[in-house]
Each structure stands twice: as C-alpha cells, then as structure tokens.
Design a protein around this motif. Structure first.
Motif, mmCIF file in Angstrom:
data_model
loop_
_atom_site.group_PDB
_atom_site.id
_atom_site.type_symbol
_atom_site.label_atom_id
_atom_site.label_comp_id
_atom_site.label_asym_id
_atom_site.label_seq_id
_atom_site.Cartn_x
_atom_site.Cartn_y
_atom_site.Cartn_z
ATOM 1 N N MET A 1 0.843 -1.200 0.000
ATOM 2 C CA MET A 1 0.000 0.000 0.000
ATOM 3 C C MET A 1 0.879 1.251 0.000
ATOM 4 N N GLU A 2 0.370 2.323 -0.586
ATOM 5 C CA GLU A 2 1.235 3.471 -0.868
ATOM 6 C C GLU A 2 1.678 4.262 0.359
ATOM 7 N N PHE A 3 1.021 4.079 1.506
ATOM 8 C CA PHE A 3 1.423 4.803 2.715
ATOM 9 C C PHE A 3 1.991 3.867 3.779
ATOM 10 N N ASP A 4 2.371 2.675 3.405
ATOM 11 C CA ASP A 4 2.941 1.729 4.354
ATOM 12 C C ASP A 4 4.141 2.330 5.082
ATOM 13 N N GLY A 5 4.167 2.183 6.394
ATOM 14 C CA GLY A 5 5.289 2.666 7.189
ATOM 15 C C GLY A 5 5.286 4.160 7.434
ATOM 16 N N GLN A 6 4.254 4.851 6.980
ATOM 17 C CA GLN A 6 4.203 6.298 7.144
ATOM 18 C C GLN A 6 3.247 6.698 8.262
ATOM 19 N N VAL A 7 3.511 7.872 8.824
ATOM 20 C CA VAL A 7 2.633 8.465 9.834
ATOM 21 C C VAL A 7 1.957 9.679 9.220
ATOM 22 N N ALA A 8 0.646 9.741 9.339
ATOM 23 C CA ALA A 8 -0.115 10.864 8.785
ATOM 24 C C ALA A 8 -0.877 11.563 9.905
ATOM 25 N N LEU A 9 -0.755 12.871 9.946
ATOM 26 C CA LEU A 9 -1.497 13.688 10.900
ATOM 27 C C LEU A 9 -2.550 14.475 10.133
ATOM 28 N N VAL A 10 -3.801 14.313 10.536
ATOM 29 C CA VAL A 10 -4.906 15.038 9.912
ATOM 30 C C VAL A 10 -5.593 15.872 10.991
ATOM 31 N N THR A 11 -5.532 17.176 10.885
ATOM 32 C CA THR A 11 -6.185 18.017 11.881
ATOM 33 C C THR A 11 -7.678 18.102 11.582
ATOM 34 N N GLY A 12 -8.452 18.283 12.641
ATOM 35 C CA GLY A 12 -9.895 18.354 12.462
ATOM 36 C C GLY A 12 -10.454 17.088 11.840
ATOM 37 N N SER A 13 -10.023 15.937 12.346
ATOM 38 C CA SER A 13 -10.352 14.673 11.682
ATOM 39 C C SER A 13 -11.359 13.819 12.432
ATOM 40 N N THR A 14 -12.171 14.443 13.294
ATOM 41 C CA THR A 14 -13.201 13.677 13.997
ATOM 42 C C THR A 14 -14.539 13.748 13.281
ATOM 43 N N ALA A 15 -14.598 14.457 12.152
ATOM 44 C CA ALA A 15 -15.845 14.564 11.393
ATOM 45 C C ALA A 15 -15.534 15.071 9.994
ATOM 46 N N GLY A 16 -16.510 14.955 9.115
ATOM 47 C CA GLY A 16 -16.436 15.582 7.802
ATOM 48 C C GLY A 16 -15.290 15.132 6.929
ATOM 49 N N ILE A 17 -14.743 16.082 6.194
ATOM 50 C CA ILE A 17 -13.666 15.815 5.243
ATOM 51 C C ILE A 17 -12.449 15.230 5.953
ATOM 52 N N GLY A 18 -12.106 15.772 7.107
ATOM 53 C CA GLY A 18 -10.934 15.292 7.836
ATOM 54 C C GLY A 18 -11.062 13.841 8.253
ATOM 55 N N ARG A 19 -12.235 13.453 8.714
ATOM 56 C CA ARG A 19 -12.463 12.060 9.115
ATOM 57 C C ARG A 19 -12.318 11.130 7.915
ATOM 58 N N GLU A 20 -12.897 11.509 6.775
ATOM 59 C CA GLU A 20 -12.794 10.677 5.581
ATOM 60 C C GLU A 20 -11.350 10.583 5.096
ATOM 61 N N ALA A 21 -10.622 11.683 5.171
ATOM 62 C CA ALA A 21 -9.211 11.659 4.767
ATOM 63 C C ALA A 21 -8.408 10.735 5.673
#
Length: 243
Positions: free
Chosen positions: A1-21
């Motif tokens: 998978m293209e993000f294997d081994g990576q850490v991603a931080l998504v702000t505002g990610s408990t709902a909406g666009i951020g949650r889906e991302a």
C-alpha cells in the motif's frame, strides 16, 4: 500500500472531510493521528478506522490555542503526511463582523496550520521526504456575501502553500492545497443544507460533493501518485470556478 510505514497527521479529523481523509490514509497503510477537541468523537473515529483494519490514535488538540498546537506537534513527533484540515467558518457581513470572531478565524485557519507546519516540516525536509496538504476553499475565487474574513483566511493559506513550496524546494517535501466547493459535511448541512445544495447545483456537475470525494483528492495530493505536483491549488468544486 502506498502509505505503508508512514505516519499521517490530519487536523480536524473527527468529522467531515478530515475524518474521511484519515480513513482513506489508514486504508492506504498509514498510521493516522486523529485530532480534534472532542475526545468521544476522536475515539469513535479511531474505532472506525481500526474496524477497517487500519491503525490510528487520537490526540486532543484545540487549534484556536497556540499552546495546544505546539503540544500536538511535540506529541506527534515525526510525520510523513500532514493534512491541515481543521477550520471554522462563521459568516458575517463586513459591517457586522466582530473583532473576537475575526481573531478566532485567523487563529484557527491561519495561525494554527502555520505553526504546526513550522514545527513538523523541517524534520520532513531533513529526511528528504514528506507531503503537506492544506485544505482551502473555492470561496477564494468565488466570493460569497458574508464570507469576507473566511475567504481571507483561506487566501492566506493558499499563499502559505505557494511560499512553503518555494521555501522548501529541493528537500523532497511537497506542499499543495485543495480548494473544495460545496460539500455535504455534517457541520455544513447542520448550518444550512439548502445553501449547500443550491451552490452544488450551480456547478457543471450539478450537485454538492460528498466528504469522501474531497478526501480522495486530498489523499491523491498526499500520495506518490502526485509526485510532480508541488505548490498547486487543486479546485475540487465540480467545475464551478469555470464560470
């Protein structure tokens, strides 16, 4: 998978666009850091990601509080993908705009992503890789009455996107932004569902976007599939900015 081994931080990610991302990044193999002010919604998001086989953790953060933003950066440590998605959008006419809300808009929509990026991007550059995706809005080129301050914050975020792309040139870090049009998120629909639907119908596609559709574009910009895309603003507005 293209993000294997990576850490991603998504702000505002408990709902909406951020949650889906956050969900899509986790499905792509990333360990996702979910952030927001609501611990219950954060736990629900983490549980949903884990139920799909992904990895995630929640860190509470208030993007209106610069101290909280700095604590978030310290707690997260090194990341490979940063999605500056958190934002607020209280509208008011220029004549009726109060100073307090004006300040809150700039604190959350500009100051928070600026100092979070300032804290995390140098480590990306030192490792020679990373991707930053800022979430702007098509309101920067399609003005809406009452949205003067919100539009100004998003225009500032787009300016930061271009500046960071130049400032960190040659480091292996890419910085881009996405500018969604009318999108069916919980918060937007709660505020004014008729407006969301009406603006969506004005686009050549003829409808508003789902949060998932915008998240797909965010993940594209974060991924190696967009490896030669840098300093760009991607309009995901169903073609409405075509006029």
């Amino acid at each position: 998978m293209e993000f294997d081994g990576q850490v991603a931080l998504v702000t505002g990610s408990t709902a909406g666009i951020g949650r889906e991302a956050a969900r899509l990044l986790a499905l792509g193999g990333a360990t996702v850091v979910v952030t927001g002010r609501d611990a219950a919604r954060g736990a629900e998001t983490v549980t949903a990601i884990e139920a799909e086989g992904g990895r995630a953790k929640f860190i509470a953060a208030d993007m209106a509080d610069l101290g909280s933003v700095r604590e978030l950066a310290e707690a997260v440590g090194e990341v490979d993908v940063l999605v500056n998605n958190a934002g607020i959008f209280p509208f008011a006419s220029t004549a009726e705009q109060d100073v307090e809300t004006f300040g809150q808009l700039f604190d959350v929509n500009v100051r928070a992503p600026f100092f979070l990026t300032a804290a995390l991007l140098p480590a990306m550059a030192a490792r020679g890789r990373g991707s930053v995706v800022n979430v702007s809005s098509s309101i920067t080129v399609m003005p809406v009455a009452g949205g003067a301050v919100y539009a100004a914050t998003k225009a500032a975020l787009e300016a930061l996107t271009r500046t960071w792309a130049v400032e960190f040139r040659g480091t292996g870090v890419r910085v881009n932004a996405i500018a969604p049009g009318a999108t069916e998120t919980e918060r937007a629909l709660a505020l004014n569902p008729d407006t969301v639907a009406s603006v969506g119908r004005q686009s050549p596609i003829g409808r508003a976007a789902s949060a998932r559709e915008i998240a797909e574009a965010i993940v594209f910009l974060a991924s190696p599939r967009s490896s030669y895309v840098h300093g760009e603003i991607l309009f995901a507005d169903g073609g409405r900015t075509l006029g």
